[in-house]
Design a protein around this motif. Structure first.
Motif, short mmCIF file in Angstrom:
data_model
loop_
_atom_site.label_atom_id
_atom_site.label_comp_id
_atom_site.label_asym_id
_atom_site.label_seq_id
_atom_site.Cartn_x
_atom_site.Cartn_y
_atom_site.Cartn_z
N GLY A 1 102.56 78.53 46.75
CA GLY A 1 102.03 77.80 47.88
C GLY A 1 100.66 78.27 48.34
O GLY A 1 100.08 77.67 49.25
N GLY A 2 100.11 79.31 47.73
CA GLY A 2 98.82 79.83 48.15
C GLY A 2 97.69 79.38 47.24
O GLY A 2 97.90 78.75 46.20
N LYS A 3 96.46 79.72 47.62
CA LYS A 3 95.30 79.37 46.81
C LYS A 3 95.22 80.27 45.59
O LYS A 3 95.67 81.42 45.61
CB LYS A 3 94.02 79.52 47.63
CG LYS A 3 93.85 78.46 48.72
CD LYS A 3 92.52 78.62 49.45
CE LYS A 3 91.35 78.23 48.57
NZ LYS A 3 90.07 78.20 49.31
N TYR A 4 94.64 79.74 44.54
CA TYR A 4 94.45 80.52 43.33
C TYR A 4 93.20 81.38 43.49
O TYR A 4 92.17 80.94 44.00
CB TYR A 4 94.35 79.61 42.11
CG TYR A 4 95.66 78.93 41.81
CD1 TYR A 4 96.60 79.54 40.98
CD2 TYR A 4 95.98 77.69 42.37
CE1 TYR A 4 97.81 78.93 40.70
CE2 TYR A 4 97.19 77.08 42.10
CZ TYR A 4 98.11 77.71 41.27
OH TYR A 4 99.32 77.10 41.01
N SER A 5 93.28 82.61 43.03
CA SER A 5 92.23 83.60 43.25
C SER A 5 91.26 83.67 42.09
O SER A 5 91.37 82.92 41.11
CB SER A 5 92.86 84.98 43.48
OG SER A 5 93.55 85.39 42.31
N LEU A 6 90.32 84.59 42.17
CA LEU A 6 89.32 84.80 41.14
C LEU A 6 89.95 85.00 39.76
O LEU A 6 89.45 84.49 38.75
CB LEU A 6 88.45 86.00 41.51
CG LEU A 6 87.50 86.53 40.42
CD1 LEU A 6 86.50 85.45 40.03
CD2 LEU A 6 86.79 87.78 40.92
N SER A 7 91.05 85.74 39.69
CA SER A 7 91.66 86.04 38.40
C SER A 7 92.10 84.78 37.67
O SER A 7 92.00 84.69 36.44
CB SER A 7 92.87 86.96 38.60
OG SER A 7 93.86 86.34 39.41
N PHE A 8 92.57 83.76 38.40
CA PHE A 8 92.98 82.50 37.78
C PHE A 8 91.79 81.83 37.10
O PHE A 8 91.87 81.38 35.95
CB PHE A 8 93.58 81.57 38.83
CG PHE A 8 93.91 80.19 38.33
CD1 PHE A 8 95.14 79.91 37.76
CD2 PHE A 8 92.98 79.15 38.43
CE1 PHE A 8 95.44 78.63 37.29
CE2 PHE A 8 93.27 77.87 37.96
CZ PHE A 8 94.50 77.62 37.39
N PHE A 9 90.66 81.76 37.79
CA PHE A 9 89.49 81.06 37.27
C PHE A 9 88.77 81.85 36.18
O PHE A 9 88.17 81.26 35.29
CB PHE A 9 88.54 80.73 38.42
CG PHE A 9 89.11 79.76 39.41
CD1 PHE A 9 89.02 78.40 39.21
CD2 PHE A 9 89.78 80.21 40.55
CE1 PHE A 9 89.55 77.49 40.11
CE2 PHE A 9 90.31 79.32 41.46
CZ PHE A 9 90.21 77.95 41.24
N SER A 10 88.81 83.14 36.26
CA SER A 10 88.10 83.96 35.27
C SER A 10 88.78 83.93 33.92
O SER A 10 88.18 84.26 32.89
CB SER A 10 87.98 85.41 35.78
OG SER A 10 89.27 85.99 35.95
N GLN A 11 90.06 83.53 33.88
CA GLN A 11 90.82 83.55 32.64
C GLN A 11 90.89 82.19 31.94
O GLN A 11 91.47 82.08 30.86
CB GLN A 11 92.25 84.03 32.92
CG GLN A 11 92.33 85.47 33.42
CD GLN A 11 93.73 85.85 33.85
OE1 GLN A 11 94.71 85.20 33.48
NE2 GLN A 11 93.84 86.90 34.64
#
Length: 502
Positions: free
Chosen positions: A433-443
């Motif tokens: 239910g939360g926002k996706y963080s930097l780690s999601f986008f960097s991968q």
């Protein structure tokens, strides 16, 4: 981009077509009744009959000094009328002082659809019964329908309207409609220069599809034919020439000009099929002079019935040309409809829509460099049925992003560079239910995105997504750029779709 889905609870929601927002808090019914009881004529202080409503930089000081604002009853000798014998694209002619051909081309498209015009021009308005110098019109603006009140004082020089006018001297719906839209945009000067798509959307609240005709899909004519048969609106534009002037080329086409697409038709000549496109010049005159023009000898090579159905030899701004000449002469085309249903190959398949009004704030305006800070929206798409797998387009989703910087004057602030990216969410990632963080986008890389970040009011993209869950991230190109936006997602009906803001 459409208004909210109509349901029992939303039919009376403020901002719906049945209960539009009162623009600048002006209530037409209340004002009208008050004027009638006082036997007065309306003078609109929020859009006054002076140079502030004309706007800056549009007219010379000499022209401004000559302007006299007059009501229709002061302009014509005979009784003024709002509409004479119905609304038609052949009714009006563009004024020489204002470059709003993009708006007039949109009127040319909308005027062919009575149901849309009835929404834009509410009934029971006239210059006779209940006349009090007040009129109102409706437009769709950034997710809401609005009701715009105006008085009927119009700018004239030597008793002639200086902006849009009707070819029928006693008819005034074109001039009053243009004035209402000018009020919404801030002034008449704010209408100078624009895109056909902008007004088409504001007239309909519909979904917009944009095509670069130099990179047009092979089935574009088929899409146009389906759009025409479903009474979908179409407009197009020619590229600018070496100057900013609307130069008329030797073949009759005007450079840097907007046109309306009013028909498509296939004829047979010398045993060969020829696909034709009918165009309308909002100047109300000036036509293509090449193959399949009004006086082209090619019309003598087709069946008499085809010639009778298509050919009209009149300098009214409307003409035919081949699809090949169309894509060569024009550079962009816009299709606007309340739904992309016309793209379906099956009547059992339809498109549905959802939209979300959001904001890029100081906390969420991440830009490209910090993409994870931007608003995020989850979309789940299921495998479509066989009925939805075909049609004129294999794409199963359209995403549209429109920005709104909340400024009264349309041209006062430049648009931000905006776009969106779409990421696939792997099944192994649990939804907390939360926002996706930097780690999601960097991968991972986006599976779809706008072709570029553009400083336009709206950007859109058609694409085909495999079944699964996706993340849509609308963004400005630079961090810290704040504005409101409307995100719209259209999918084929069997594609189970839910937009969740996170």
């Amino acid at each position: 981009m459409p208004p909210p889905d109509v349901t029992k609870t939303r039919e009376v929601a403020v901002g719906s077509l049945n209960n539009p927002l009162k623009f600048l808090d002006q209530d037409y019914k209340t004002l009208h009744q008050s004027l009638l009881s006082k036997k007065m004529q309306f003078s609109d202080e929020s859009f006054p009959a002076n140079s502030s409503s004309i706007g800056k930089g549009l007219l010379s000081e000499k022209d401004l000094a000559q302007i006299k604002w007059k009501r229709p009853s002061e302009i014509v000798l005979y009784r003024a009328c709002l509409v004479v014998d119905g609304v038609s694209r052949f009714d009006y002619a563009q004024g020489s002082k204002l470059g709003d051909c993009w708006f007039l081309a949109s009127i040319g498209a909308v005027s062919t659809q009575t149901d849309i015009m009835d929404k834009v021009i509410p009934a029971e308005q006239s210059f006779s019964k209940g006349y009090a110098g007040i009129f109102h019109f409706r437009f769709w603006r950034f997710g809401k329908w609005i009701d715009v009140v105006i008085d009927d004082q119009l700018p004239t020089i030597n008793d002639r309207l200086i902006f849009l006018s009707s070819k029928i001297t006693t008819e005034f719906w074109p001039a009053l409609l243009e004035k209402a839209y000018a009020k919404v945009c801030g002034s008449f000067a704010d209408l100078h220069g624009g895109f056909v798509s902008e007004a088409l959307i504001d007239f309909t609240g519909g979904v917009h599809m944009h095509f670069d005709l130099k990179e047009a899909p092979a089935n574009l004519w088929n899409m146009m034919e389906s759009a025409f048969k479903s009474k979908t609106l179409m407009g197009c534009s020619t590229p600018r020439g070496t100057t900013s002037q609307n130069t008329v080329l030797p073949n009759g086409i005007v450079e840097g000009h907007a046109y309306t697409v009013t028909g498509v038709y296939q004829v047979t000549t010398k045993d060969q099929p020829v696909r034709l496109v009918r165009m309308f010049n909002p100047w109300g005159k000036g036509e293509w002079t090449g193959n399949w023009s009004d006086r082209s000898p090619l019309w003598k090579t087709v069946a008499a019935n085809d010639s009778k159905n298509c050919l009209s030899v009149a300098d009214n701004g409307e003409f035919w040309m081949s699809m090949e000449d169309y894509t060569e002469s024009f550079n962009t085309m816009d299709i606007c409809s309340t739904s992309p249903d016309f793209l379906n190959g099956s009547s059992k398949c339809s498109w549905s829509s959802q939209y979300h009004i959001g904001q890029w704030t100081a906390e969420t305006a991440g830009g490209i460099r910090t993409i994870w800070k931007n608003p995020q929206f989850r979309v789940r798409i299921e495998k479509p049925s066989e009925d939805c797998a075909g049609g004129e387009s294999r794409e199963n989703i359209l995403v549209s992003l429109m920005q709104n910087q909340e400024n009264r004057h349309r041209k006062q602030l430049p648009h931000l560079f905006i776009g969106f990216l779409v990421y696939e969410i792997p099944r192994e990632i649990k939804d907390d239910g939360g926002k996706y963080s930097l780690s999601f986008f960097s991968q991972r890389k986006p599976v779809a995105r706008t072709d570029m970040f553009a400083n336009l009011r709206e950007v859109m993209k058609f694409f085909d997504l495999e079944p699964g869950e996706y993340l849509i991230v609308p963004s400005t190109i630079s961090p810290g750029e704040m504005a409101s936006f409307v995100l719209s997602v259209f999918t084929k009906h069997q594609c189970k779709k839910t937009i969740v803001s996170i």
